[in-house]
Design an enzyme around this catalytic site. Structure first.
Site, short mmCIF file in Angstrom:
data_model
loop_
_atom_site.label_atom_id
_atom_site.label_comp_id
_atom_site.label_asym_id
_atom_site.label_seq_id
_atom_site.Cartn_x
_atom_site.Cartn_y
_atom_site.Cartn_z
CE LYS A 246 -0.93 -21.39 7.16
NZ LYS A 246 -0.26 -21.57 5.66
N PRO B 186 -1.09 -27.74 6.08
CG PRO B 186 -0.70 -29.57 4.79
CD PRO B 186 -0.28 -28.02 4.87
CB CYS C 143 -11.53 -16.26 -5.42
SG CYS C 143 -11.36 -14.81 -4.42
P1 NAP Z 1 -5.04 -23.57 -0.20
O1 NAP Z 1 -4.21 -24.73 -0.03
O2 NAP Z 1 -6.60 -23.82 0.03
O3 NAP Z 1 -4.57 -22.55 0.64
C1 NAP Z 1 -5.13 -21.46 1.38
C2 NAP Z 1 -4.46 -21.38 2.69
O4 NAP Z 1 -4.79 -22.72 3.67
C3 NAP Z 1 -3.11 -21.42 2.76
O5 NAP Z 1 -2.66 -20.36 3.91
C4 NAP Z 1 -2.84 -22.71 2.99
O6 NAP Z 1 -1.45 -23.36 3.41
C5 NAP Z 1 -3.80 -23.34 3.99
N1 NAP Z 1 -4.03 -24.46 3.99
C6 NAP Z 1 -3.64 -25.41 3.42
N2 NAP Z 1 -4.07 -26.73 3.93
C7 NAP Z 1 -4.44 -26.57 4.94
C8 NAP Z 1 -5.20 -27.37 5.95
N3 NAP Z 1 -5.19 -28.82 5.72
N4 NAP Z 1 -5.55 -26.89 7.03
C9 NAP Z 1 -5.51 -25.68 7.29
N5 NAP Z 1 -4.94 -24.57 6.57
C10 NAP Z 1 -4.46 -25.21 5.28
O7 NAP Z 1 -4.81 -23.11 -1.56
P2 NAP Z 1 -3.69 -23.01 -2.58
O8 NAP Z 1 -2.85 -24.24 -2.42
O9 NAP Z 1 -2.99 -21.74 -2.14
O10 NAP Z 1 -4.25 -23.06 -3.85
C11 NAP Z 1 -4.71 -24.05 -4.50
C12 NAP Z 1 -6.16 -23.45 -5.26
O11 NAP Z 1 -6.95 -22.94 -4.38
C13 NAP Z 1 -5.94 -22.46 -6.35
O12 NAP Z 1 -5.54 -23.01 -7.48
C14 NAP Z 1 -7.18 -21.90 -6.52
O13 NAP Z 1 -8.04 -22.44 -7.23
C15 NAP Z 1 -7.88 -22.00 -5.28
N6 NAP Z 1 -7.62 -20.71 -4.28
C16 NAP Z 1 -8.59 -19.96 -4.06
C17 NAP Z 1 -8.66 -18.76 -3.35
C18 NAP Z 1 -9.66 -17.83 -3.28
O14 NAP Z 1 -9.40 -16.57 -3.04
N7 NAP Z 1 -10.81 -18.40 -3.16
C19 NAP Z 1 -7.18 -18.33 -3.04
C20 NAP Z 1 -6.30 -18.89 -3.25
C21 NAP Z 1 -6.48 -20.19 -3.93
P3 NAP Z 1 -0.12 -23.24 2.54
O15 NAP Z 1 0.08 -21.84 1.96
O16 NAP Z 1 0.97 -23.79 3.19
O17 NAP Z 1 -0.61 -24.31 1.44
#
Ligand code: NAP
Ligand code: MG
Length: 462
Positions: free
Chosen positions: A170, A204, A279
């Site tokens: 996903k 989600p 990250c």
């Molecule tokens: P995120 O919401 O954690 O997204 C990562 C992945 O998880 C995406 O595929 C996302 O889908 C999915 N996801 C979201 N909610 C979920 C749930 N409840 N259950 C299962 N999977 C779920 O991160 P983001 O919204 O893209 O970014 C937010 C913040 O996360 C950034 O500003 C950054 O600080 C951090 N981040 C960290 C990394 C890293 O490499 N460590 C990478 C990206 C972001 P969707 O795409 O539909 O949301």
């Protein structure tokens, strides 16, 4: 590339169960460039069933043959590298040159490393009167973020396939086209049906359904700490394996004996690269008080050079979030020396390369992951103070240490609570284990350590 109006399940593109779609936006000009289906629990279930059916035969495929398939997959990625780079640029916004060098170059290197590892890895070992077999964990649910759209996929799928696991992916809702391209490459490489499956959709909904699916044996997640914590809890309740690659707030520690100009310039480049959406970025620069003013001047100058070169951040939401952090930093007393929260372009989700000086360890910008082109420069009194500041966040993903003598930098690096440290600008190594201490995650990706995450052990006594 043209978007597929379907899911890649069991070796073919199939209509989605529901009718909802996700619009994919180019963050550089805010134009919609395509639509992909928004998957539901039903799509996820179909994909997991396909992966389950494919598992026994793939697990029993000799490692050398799995290695050959992964090598072919790598070759397909190489053959389609221009198309991949253009797709990443279109949906992530990164400059084309950066997409070619990093967004395409890195996953090709990683896929190649797993083609070799699958062939050479010791899946069997002798321990006294026992033979220990390293067997694939089973069906993997992979959930990836948008920041390195192809790398994040390959860093999970390649080791999973090398281990003999089957996968349901996903990908992030912001970058699903690169994921569809990857599914095309898997198909072209001739992987057996069901070994790799793709369900696009919202976190989600589709992500949640995948993480909670009873028939998934291991969830491998990269993304925010908030979502990672939730996925870890769900997996824990089901006594399911989980790998979490979460956020970071890495320190770039410049010791007084270092080549200051080089350390500052490389440090600024590290943060601005990919518009700060990395990250492991060294978002906190730690400088001794005797060199502080000089370092701030050098960083200001270096940041100015990125003004025209930097790409946008991925979405309007991220742009708002990053600008909010810059404002908060200023409000809490940081001194803005480059960039700032103002929007300077009419179109696109751009954030100016920003440097905040006089940042103190307790400020929000020194504690939380910003995920944008924002560098904080902190002052330290002595080495012990530098260590306290460097280790003083909930994160521990990466970092850097600079010193005149390598030994001095290594001694300091060994005291950092973090999973990876670059010494005097050491190069990225696609085979070195990558992953976090503390709240930066659980488990490791890349190289043989990354492969081990997808294996479980069985011992036979004789
Ligand atoms: P995120 O919401 O954690 O997204 C990562 C992945 O998880 C995406 O595929 C996302 O889908 C999915 N996801 C979201 N909610 C979920 C749930 N409840 N259950 C299962 N999977 C779920 O991160 P983001 O919204 O893209 O970014 C937010 C913040 O996360 C950034 O500003 C950054 O600080 C951090 N981040 C960290 C990394 C890293 O490499 N460590 C990478 C990206 C972001 P969707 O795409 O539909 O949301
Ligand atoms: Mg999200």
């Amino acid at each position: 590339m043209k978007a597929h109006d379907g899911m890649y399940i069991d070796g073919e593109w199939r209509p989605a169960a529901g009718a909802d779609a996700i619009a994919v936006v180019n963050p550089a000009d805010e134009q919609v460039i395509g639509h992909v289906p928004a998957g539901t629990a039903e799509d996820v279930d179909a994909a997991v069933r396909a992966a389950r059916r494919a598992f026994p035969a793939w697990a029993a495929t000799p490692p050398a043959e799995r290695a050959a398939r992964i090598a072919t997959l790598r070759d397909v990625l190489v053959a389609r590298k221009d198309e991949i780079a253009e797709t990443v640029t279109a949906e992530l916004g990164s400059p084309l040159k950066f997409s070619q060098a990093v967004h395409v170059g890195m996953p090709i290197a990683v896929a190649g490393s797993y083609a070799e590892l699958a062939a050479s890895y010791a899946f069997e070992e002798k321990v006294g009167n026992s033979t220990v077999y390293l067997e694939p964990v089973g069906v993997v649910g992979a959930i990836t973020p948008w920041n390195y759209p192809l790398h994040q996929i390959v860093a999970k799928v390649a080791p999973a396939l090398a281990a003999g696991c089957t996968v349901v992916l996903k990908p992030a809702e912001d970058t699903p086209l690169t994921a569809q391209l990857f599914a095309e490459a898997v198909h072209e490489a001739g992987l057996p049906a069901g070994v790799f499956n793709l369900v696009t959709g919202l976190g989600p909904v589709a992500g949640q359904a995948l993480a909670a699916h009873d028939d998934v044996d291991l969830v491998s997640f990269t993304g925010s700490t908030a979502v990672g914590r939730q996925i870890g809890a769900t997996a824990g309740a089901a006594v399911k394996r989980v790998a979490l690659e979460l956020g970071g707030k890495s320190a770039n520690v410049i010791l007084p004996s270092a080549d200051l100009a080089r350390a500052v310039n490389v440090g600024v480049a590290n943060v601005m690269s990919n518009s700060g959406q990395t990250c492991s970025a060294w978002t906190r620069m730690l400088v001794h008080r005797s060199q502080y003013d000089e370092a701030v001047a050098l960083a200001t100058e270096a940041a100015a050079k990125y003004g025209e070169r930097i790409g946008p951040v991925v979405s309007a939401k991220q742009q708002q979030r990053v600008r909010g952090y810059i404002e908060k930093g200023i409000a809490e007393g940081a001194r803005l020396v480059a960039g700032g929260p103002e929007v300077t372009r009419e179109q696109g989700y751009f954030v100016s390369p920003t440097v905040l000086a006089d940042v103190t360890p307790e400020m929000t910008v020194a504690q939380e992951e910003i995920f944008g082109p924002v560098l904080s420069i902190l002052r330290y009194e002595d080495e012990e103070d530098a260590l306290r500041i460097a280790n003083g966040t909930v994160y521990g993903l990466a970092g850097a240490v600079w010193a005149g003598e390598e030994g001095e930098a290594v001694a300091f690096a060994r005291r950092l609570d973090t999973g990876q440290v670059d010494i005097n600008g050491g190069r990225f190594n696609p085979r070195a284990p990558f992953g976090g201490y503390k709240q930066s995650g659980v488990g490791r990706e890349l190289g043989s350590h990354g492969l081990a995450e997808y294996l479980q052990t069985k011992s036979l006594q004789f």
